[in-house]
Structures are given as C-alpha cells and as structure tokens.
Design a protein around this motif. Structure first.
Motif, PDB file in Angstrom:
ATOM      1  N   GLY A  70       0.724  -1.288  -0.363  1.00  0.00           N
ATOM      2  CA  GLY A  70       0.099  -0.481   0.234  1.00  0.00           C
ATOM      3  C   GLY A  70       0.978   1.209   0.390  1.00  0.00           C
ATOM      4  O   GLY A  70      -0.033   2.345   0.339  1.00  0.00           O
ATOM      5  N   GLY A  71       1.807   1.161  -0.353  1.00  0.00           N
ATOM      6  CA  GLY A  71       2.501   2.196  -0.052  1.00  0.00           C
ATOM      7  C   GLY A  71       2.549   3.245  -1.167  1.00  0.00           C
ATOM      8  O   GLY A  71       1.889   3.048  -1.923  1.00  0.00           O
ATOM      9  N   GLU A  72       2.441   4.415  -1.229  1.00  0.00           N
ATOM     10  CA  GLU A  72       2.911   5.272  -2.040  1.00  0.00           C
ATOM     11  C   GLU A  72       3.170   5.898  -3.187  1.00  0.00           C
ATOM     12  O   GLU A  72       4.953   5.876  -2.933  1.00  0.00           O
ATOM     13  CB  GLU A  72       2.544   7.147  -1.091  1.00  0.00           C
ATOM     14  CG  GLU A  72       1.063   6.996  -0.083  1.00  0.00           C
ATOM     15  CD  GLU A  72       1.144   8.096   0.640  1.00  0.00           C
ATOM     16  OE1 GLU A  72       1.715   9.535   0.060  1.00  0.00           O
ATOM     17  OE2 GLU A  72       1.791   8.335   0.930  1.00  0.00           O
ATOM     18  N   PHE A  73       2.998   5.773  -4.341  1.00  0.00           N
ATOM     19  CA  PHE A  73       3.510   5.789  -5.588  1.00  0.00           C
ATOM     20  C   PHE A  73       4.722   6.916  -5.864  1.00  0.00           C
ATOM     21  O   PHE A  73       5.290   6.472  -6.173  1.00  0.00           O
ATOM     22  CB  PHE A  73       3.052   5.143  -6.752  1.00  0.00           C
ATOM     23  CG  PHE A  73       3.177   5.077  -7.986  1.00  0.00           C
ATOM     24  CD1 PHE A  73       4.089   3.595  -8.412  1.00  0.00           C
ATOM     25  CD2 PHE A  73       3.888   5.462  -9.633  1.00  0.00           C
ATOM     26  CE1 PHE A  73       4.283   3.206  -9.847  1.00  0.00           C
ATOM     27  CE2 PHE A  73       4.500   5.348 -10.443  1.00  0.00           C
ATOM     28  CZ  PHE A  73       4.668   3.999 -10.274  1.00  0.00           C
ATOM     29  N   ASP A  74       3.577   7.767  -5.437  1.00  0.00           N
ATOM     30  CA  ASP A  74       4.565   9.275  -5.608  1.00  0.00           C
ATOM     31  C   ASP A  74       5.929   9.663  -4.629  1.00  0.00           C
ATOM     32  O   ASP A  74       6.185  10.063  -5.100  1.00  0.00           O
ATOM     33  CB  ASP A  74       3.586  10.141  -5.738  1.00  0.00           C
ATOM     34  CG  ASP A  74       2.990  10.381  -4.307  1.00  0.00           C
ATOM     35  OD1 ASP A  74       2.734  10.294  -3.367  1.00  0.00           O
ATOM     36  OD2 ASP A  74       1.877  11.458  -3.897  1.00  0.00           O
ATOM     37  N   LYS A  75       6.052   8.467  -3.670  1.00  0.00           N
ATOM     38  CA  LYS A  75       7.054   8.526  -2.755  1.00  0.00           C
ATOM     39  C   LYS A  75       8.123   8.283  -3.301  1.00  0.00           C
ATOM     40  O   LYS A  75       9.437   8.328  -3.023  1.00  0.00           O
ATOM     41  CB  LYS A  75       6.867   8.268  -1.538  1.00  0.00           C
ATOM     42  CG  LYS A  75       5.666   8.871  -1.319  1.00  0.00           C
ATOM     43  CD  LYS A  75       5.629   9.943  -0.766  1.00  0.00           C
ATOM     44  CE  LYS A  75       4.618  10.092   0.686  1.00  0.00           C
ATOM     45  NZ  LYS A  75       4.566  11.765   0.671  1.00  0.00           N
ATOM     46  N   LEU A  76       8.272   7.259  -4.739  1.00  0.00           N
ATOM     47  CA  LEU A  76       9.645   6.569  -5.350  1.00  0.00           C
ATOM     48  C   LEU A  76      10.743   7.720  -5.767  1.00  0.00           C
ATOM     49  O   LEU A  76      11.559   6.961  -5.988  1.00  0.00           O
ATOM     50  CB  LEU A  76       9.022   5.428  -6.526  1.00  0.00           C
ATOM     51  CG  LEU A  76       8.118   5.000  -6.264  1.00  0.00           C
ATOM     52  CD1 LEU A  76       7.150   3.588  -6.876  1.00  0.00           C
ATOM     53  CD2 LEU A  76       8.540   3.250  -4.848  1.00  0.00           C
ATOM     54  N   GLY A  77      10.046   8.893  -6.261  1.00  0.00           N
ATOM     55  CA  GLY A  77      10.933   9.308  -7.384  1.00  0.00           C
ATOM     56  C   GLY A  77       9.971  10.533  -7.658  1.00  0.00           C
ATOM     57  O   GLY A  77       8.675  10.301  -8.421  1.00  0.00           O
TER      58      GLY A  77
END
Length: 191
Positions: A70-77
């Motif tokens: 469930g991690g946020e996609f926009d936190k990847l980079g």
C-alpha cells in the motif's frame, strides 16, 4: 546493474512494474495503458546495503514490496516522462489462418521464443494442422507439450511466457534450424 541506468516504476490500469530502465518493461507496456511512471530514487525504500550487482534483491524487490503493502507511488521519486523503449515487433496477419512473426529470444536450451502469442490459437479446437513455418518452408507442428514427439524431433509449443516456442525434444532448435533473434517465421493452420 552497477551502471548509471535508472530504476523505473510504471503503474498501468492492471499492475505496477518495477525494474531497470533498460527497455525490458517496454514490451509489457506495449500491451498496457500507462497511468504514471516514476524514477525510483527514494533510497529509504532500498535495502540498507545496495550491492553493485544485485539490484533485483536490493532495490527492485523492496520497492515492489513497499508498493504491494500500500505504499504511495509518488514517494518513489520524480515523474519519468520517458523511458528506454525497445522495438517489439508485433505479429502480422497474412490472411485467414496465417501470421508472420519472428524469433524474439533463444533460451539456454536452444528453444526459440517467438512473438506469436498463444492467444492467436484461442479457439485451437477449430484449427487443424497448426504449425510454425520456417523460412525454408519447414513446418513444425504445434503440440501441447514437448514429449508428444520423439526425442530429437522438432515441435512447437505454447510456451510459459504466453508465446509460441520452437523446440527440439531433448535438443536445440536454435542449432538444428539456425535460428537466432529476428529470424522470420510464420504460423499457419486450417479451419
């Protein structure tokens, strides 16, 4: 691995793909609608020690796990406006029961994986004499599995990758038929 190529995550309507930005994902994306793509740069998501030779374990797997939980996609980079794309030629129809394609890959057993998706034979029960046809006119019958033919005999099968493969039971189709990447092939059957 170990080079300066980027890590990439791509979200589509049905899945998320994480891997190197080396063109590998371009095949999958040719069949998917991309919703968002990001370069994977958030080192907090990687293992604490990232090797120079095992990014699958140290970068891609932890990032995929983060997203699966469930991690946020926009936190990847940052957003990735483009990525490396390879030419993945689609098969071309040539009238009823005939398709032109090519060999995409030779595996370590000498099996030739084609660009002919198994889905072309979705109603195989209505098709007779299905075979892969080589440039010289050699027909290699399509069967459900390798052992239907004798050891040393050629066969084409619906492969685990979802594409038709050319094989020799207990041998190398690549060697026997001089197959390599981009070798033109055909598929034909009668209805």
């Amino acid at each position: 691995v170990g080079s300066d190529r980027a890590a990439l995550a791509v979200k589509t309507e049905g899945a998320v793909f994480v891997g190197p930005d080396n063109g590998l994902v371009s095949f999958v994306l040719s069949h998917e609608k991309v919703e968002e793509a990001r370069y994977v740069e958030n080192r907090d998501l990687f293992l604490s020690s990232v090797s120079r030779t095992f990014h699958g374990r140290d970068v891609f797997a932890p990032v995929a796990a983060y997203l699966a939980c469930g991690g946020e996609f926009d936190k990847l980079g940052p957003e990735a406006p483009e990525w490396v794309e390879l030419d993945w030629p689609p098969p071309v129809p040539d009238g009823p029961g005939r398709w032109f394609g090519e060999v995409l890959y030779i595996d370590r057993y000498g099996n030739a994986i084609t660009n002919l998706p198994v889905t072309l034979l979705a109603n195989q029960q209505n098709k007779r004499d299905a075979a892969v046809v080589l440039e010289d006119g050699t027909r290699i019958a399509l069967r459900d599995f390798y052992s239907v033919v004798e050891t040393g005999a050629p066969v084409s099968v619906p492969g685990s990758t979802g594409f038709i493969e050319i094989a020799v039971n207990g041998g190398s189709a690549a060697t026997r038929f001089s197959l390599k990447t981009r070798t033109p092939i055909g598929l034909s059957w009668t209805s």
